[in-house]
Design a protein around this motif. Structure first.
Motif, PDB file in Angstrom:
ATOM      1  N   GLY A 298       6.079  -5.197 -21.296  1.00  0.00           N
ATOM      2  CA  GLY A 298       7.023  -4.099 -21.468  1.00  0.00           C
ATOM      3  C   GLY A 298       7.200  -3.270 -20.027  1.00  0.00           C
ATOM      4  N   ALA A 299       6.850  -4.225 -19.149  1.00  0.00           N
ATOM      5  CA  ALA A 299       7.282  -2.647 -18.110  1.00  0.00           C
ATOM      6  C   ALA A 299       7.922  -3.088 -16.899  1.00  0.00           C
ATOM      7  CB  ALA A 299       6.244  -2.240 -17.843  1.00  0.00           C
ATOM      8  N   SER A 300       8.632  -2.852 -15.807  1.00  0.00           N
ATOM      9  CA  SER A 300       9.671  -4.003 -15.114  1.00  0.00           C
ATOM     10  C   SER A 300       8.919  -3.882 -13.754  1.00  0.00           C
ATOM     11  CB  SER A 300      10.513  -3.752 -14.966  1.00  0.00           C
ATOM     12  OG  SER A 300      11.182  -2.219 -14.974  1.00  0.00           O
ATOM     13  N   ILE A 301      10.125  -5.012 -12.983  1.00  0.00           N
ATOM     14  CA  ILE A 301       8.882  -4.170 -11.488  1.00  0.00           C
ATOM     15  C   ILE A 301       9.924  -3.377 -10.690  1.00  0.00           C
ATOM     16  CG2 ILE A 301       9.390  -5.936  -8.836  1.00  0.00           C
ATOM     17  CD1 ILE A 301       7.711  -6.878 -10.442  1.00  0.00           C
ATOM     18  N   ALA A 302      11.187  -2.863 -11.753  1.00  0.00           N
ATOM     19  CA  ALA A 302      11.651  -1.729 -11.109  1.00  0.00           C
ATOM     20  C   ALA A 302      10.899  -0.352 -11.111  1.00  0.00           C
ATOM     21  CB  ALA A 302      12.970  -1.636 -11.812  1.00  0.00           C
ATOM     22  N   GLN A 303      10.278  -0.508 -12.248  1.00  0.00           N
ATOM     23  CA  GLN A 303       9.475   0.564 -13.261  1.00  0.00           C
ATOM     24  C   GLN A 303       8.658   0.729 -12.113  1.00  0.00           C
ATOM     25  OE1 GLN A 303       9.346  -0.093 -16.932  1.00  0.00           O
ATOM     26  NE2 GLN A 303      10.252   1.762 -17.805  1.00  0.00           N
ATOM     27  N   LEU A 304       7.261  -0.200 -11.937  1.00  0.00           N
ATOM     28  CA  LEU A 304       6.374  -0.693 -11.323  1.00  0.00           C
ATOM     29  C   LEU A 304       6.523  -1.670  -9.643  1.00  0.00           C
ATOM     30  CD1 LEU A 304       4.226  -0.695 -14.615  1.00  0.00           C
ATOM     31  CD2 LEU A 304       4.552   1.784 -13.354  1.00  0.00           C
ATOM     32  N   PRO A 305       7.132  -1.801  -8.873  1.00  0.00           N
ATOM     33  CA  PRO A 305       7.152  -1.808  -7.855  1.00  0.00           C
ATOM     34  C   PRO A 305       5.525  -1.843  -7.251  1.00  0.00           C
ATOM     35  CG  PRO A 305       8.594   0.544  -7.678  1.00  0.00           C
ATOM     36  CD  PRO A 305       7.745   0.104  -8.584  1.00  0.00           C
ATOM     37  N   ASN A 306       4.222  -1.793  -7.852  1.00  0.00           N
ATOM     38  CA  ASN A 306       3.788  -1.391  -6.317  1.00  0.00           C
ATOM     39  C   ASN A 306       2.405  -1.538  -7.196  1.00  0.00           C
ATOM     40  OD1 ASN A 306       4.721  -0.800  -3.650  1.00  0.00           O
ATOM     41  ND2 ASN A 306       4.680   1.243  -4.130  1.00  0.00           N
ATOM     42  N   THR A 307       2.225  -1.974  -8.471  1.00  0.00           N
ATOM     43  CA  THR A 307       1.428  -2.977  -9.096  1.00  0.00           C
ATOM     44  C   THR A 307       1.957  -3.528  -9.700  1.00  0.00           C
ATOM     45  OG1 THR A 307       2.360  -0.520 -11.056  1.00  0.00           O
ATOM     46  CG2 THR A 307       1.297  -2.283 -11.797  1.00  0.00           C
ATOM     47  N   ALA A 308      -0.128  -4.851  -9.981  1.00  0.00           N
ATOM     48  CA  ALA A 308      -0.220  -5.565  -9.275  1.00  0.00           C
ATOM     49  C   ALA A 308       0.363  -6.125  -8.278  1.00  0.00           C
ATOM     50  CB  ALA A 308       0.526  -6.718 -10.723  1.00  0.00           C
ATOM     51  N   ALA A 309       0.133  -5.710  -7.244  1.00  0.00           N
ATOM     52  CA  ALA A 309       0.024  -6.070  -5.625  1.00  0.00           C
ATOM     53  C   ALA A 309      -0.446  -6.159  -4.752  1.00  0.00           C
ATOM     54  CB  ALA A 309       0.981  -4.558  -5.374  1.00  0.00           C
ATOM     55  N   LEU A 310      -0.057  -6.717  -3.466  1.00  0.00           N
ATOM     56  CA  LEU A 310      -0.745  -5.981  -2.550  1.00  0.00           C
ATOM     57  C   LEU A 310       0.075  -5.602  -1.006  1.00  0.00           C
ATOM     58  CD1 LEU A 310      -2.875  -7.022  -0.695  1.00  0.00           C
ATOM     59  CD2 LEU A 310      -2.150  -9.256   0.391  1.00  0.00           C
ATOM     60  N   LEU A 311      -0.591  -4.517  -0.760  1.00  0.00           N
ATOM     61  CA  LEU A 311       0.182  -3.359  -0.210  1.00  0.00           C
ATOM     62  C   LEU A 311      -0.308  -2.957   1.196  1.00  0.00           C
ATOM     63  CD1 LEU A 311       0.069  -0.746  -2.992  1.00  0.00           C
ATOM     64  CD2 LEU A 311       1.518  -2.460  -2.836  1.00  0.00           C
ATOM     65  N   ARG A 312       0.368  -2.566   2.026  1.00  0.00           N
ATOM     66  CA  ARG A 312      -0.035  -2.405   3.264  1.00  0.00           C
ATOM     67  C   ARG A 312      -0.342  -0.580   3.479  1.00  0.00           C
ATOM     68  NH1 ARG A 312       3.298  -4.971   6.476  1.00  0.00           N
ATOM     69  NH2 ARG A 312       4.447  -3.673   7.127  1.00  0.00           N
TER      70      ARG A 312
END
Length: 381
Positions: free
Chosen positions: A141-155
C-alpha cells in the motif's frame, strides 16, 4: 521485524517481532529470576532493535520509533475484510552514545506503525570505516516515493543517510522463497569478503550487498520449519524468520532463525551457511532467537527474546546463550526483558538492547562487563 504478527489464523509473512508489545500489555507478568541488572547505557528508547560498538567505544543504537502523521492503507490480511491504516513518519532514529556517556540522535529514519507496533531502524554494522544501517519492513500500500529508506540498506554519512540497496525492490522482482513478496531488511554484518550480509526477516533469505554498487545477491533461502503438534487450524510449518548473521574465522555465515508462530520453545536454531550457500544446523534447541554475534573469545552468542506461553509471551524470560564449537549451548544471562540484539567491545563487555518488544519509551541498552568470561548459569541446557 515483520517477525511476530502473532494472530494464528492470519500469519502473513515474517510473523513480525514487534507485535509482542501489544501481546505483552495483555499478559499477566510473572516474576522470573534475574541474573544481573546490568549498567544503563541508554534509556527512553522505542523498541530498540540493534546495537553496535565501535573500536573507540562509541555505542550506536537502532531505534524503531513510533510511526508518524502520514497514513496509507494496506490490503486486508488473509481471513480479514478490513484494510489496515499504517501511520508513518521519521521517528525511528540512530542514537550515538560517546565513551563519556553523552547520547545524541544522529539521524532520523522512517517508522511505520500499523495494527500491532512500530517498525523502523533495525541493525548497525561497520565496513571500511563507514557505518551501515538496515531500515524497516515493507508495507503493501506504500510506495518507494513515500518510503525511500524503508526495506533498505543505508549508509550513514554524518547526519544524513544514503540508500545503498532496497531489499523490497529485489524481493518484488525475484521472490526467492516463492511465498509472496514481502521484505524486512533486518540482520546486518560485515563479511570477510568485503560485502555486507543482510537477513531479510520477511523474505526468509540471506542476501549479500556490494557496498560500492548496491548490487544484491541471493546467498540462500531458508525453508519453513515444522511445527510440533500443531493445534486445530494451525499450519503444519512456520516461516523460519532469519534474524542475526555473524561470522567466525572459517568464512561461513552463521544465521539465527526465530522462527514464527506458535514460537514453540526449542524450535529456534543457528544455521551455518557455507560459501557455496549450502546449509547445516550448527546449534538447535534455542527459543525465539533474535540476534547472533561473535564474541572476542571466538564463540557465538545468541539473544533469546523469551518464552511464548499459552497466554502470550512471558515477560522477563529472555536470555543470552553462549554457543561453543560443536553447537554446545551455555546460558550466561537470564531474566531479561525481551532482548533483541547484542554487541561486544574488545574487552568482552556485552551491550544488549532490552525492551525491544515492550511499551514505547521503556527500551534500554544495558552493559554487562566481561560477559565473555562469565561462567554458565546452573540452569544451562
Amino acid at each position: 521485524m515483520h517477525l511476530l504478527r502473532t494472530r494464528p489464523n492470519l500469519l502473513p509473512r515474517g510473523t513480525g517481532l514487534l507485535a509482542l508489545t501489544a501481546l505483552l500489555s495483555g499478559c499477566s507478568l510473572l516474576s522470573p529470576p534475574v541474573s544481573h541488572q546490568g549498567t544503563v547505557v541508554a534509556q527512553g528508547l522505542n523498541s530498540p532493535q540493534g546495537v553496535y560498538v565501535g573500536s573507540d567505544g562509541t555505542v550506536w543504537i537502532a531505534d524503531s520509533g513510533t510511526g508518524g502523521p502520514g497514513t496509507f492503507t494496506t490490503p486486508p490480511d488473509p481471513g480479514s475484510t478490513e484494510p489496515t491504516t499504517v501511520h508513518y513518519g521519521n521517528t525511528a532514529r540512530i542514537v550515538r552514545v560517546d565513551p563519556g556517556g553523552t547520547s545524541a540522535t544522529v539521524v532520523t529514519l522512517p517508522s511505520l506503525a500499523g495494527a500491532e507496533e512500530a517498525e523502523g531502524a533495525s541493525r548497525v554494522a561497520e565496513l571500511g570505516g563507514k557505518l551501515y544501517v538496515t531500515s524497516g519492513a515493507w508495507s503493501a500500500g506504500a510506495s518507494i516515493a513515500q518510503l525511500p529508506n524503508t526495506a533498505a540498506l543505508l549508509r550513514l554519512d554524518g547526519s544524513s543517510v544514503t540508500r545503498v540497496a532496497n531489499t523490497w525492490t529485489y524481493e518484488e522482482a525475484n521472490d526467492p522463497d516463492k511465498q509472496g513478496g514481502d521484505s524486512h531488511a533486518y540482520g546486518l554484518a560485515a563479511g570477510p569478503d568485503g560485502n555486507l550480509w543482510i537477513t531479510d526477516a520477511a523474505a526468509n533469505d540471506l542476501l549479500r550487498a556490494n557496498p560500492a554498487t548496491g548490487a544484491l545477491t541471493l546467498v540462500t533461502v531458508f525453508d519453513n520449519l515444522p511445527v510440533a503438534n500443531p493445534g486445530p487450524g494451525m499450519p503444519p510449518s512456520a516461516q523460519p524468520v532469519p534474524t542475526g548473521v555473524a561470522f567466525l574465522n572459517d568464512g561461513a555465515a552463521y544465521v539465527s532463525l526465530l522462527p514464527g508462530f506458535p514460537f514453540t520453545p526449542g524450535s529456534s536454531k543457528v544455521v551455518r551457511v557455507a560459501s557455496d550457500g549450502s546449509k547445516t544446523d550448527y546449534a538447535t534447541g534455542l527459543s525465539m532467537t533474535t540476534d547472533l554475534k561473535a564474541g572476542p573469545d571466538g564463540n557465538l552468542y545468541a539473544a533469546e527474546l523469551g518464552q511464548f506461553g499459552e497466554q502470550g509471551p512471558v515477560a522477563g524470560t529472555g536470555s543470552i546463550v553462549r554457543i561453543r564449537a560443536g553447537g554446545i549451548k551455555e546460558t550466561v544471562l537470564a531474566g531479561l526483558n525481551t532482548p533483541t540484539s547484542l554487541a561486544f567491545n574488545r574487552r568482552g563487555d556485552a551491550f544488549i538492547t532490552v525492551g525491544g518488544a515492550a511499551a514505547p519509551g521503556t527500551g534500554q541498552v544495558l552493559r554487562w562487563d566481561a560477559l565473555t568470561s562469565k561462567a554458565a548459569l546452573p540452569s544451562s541446557p
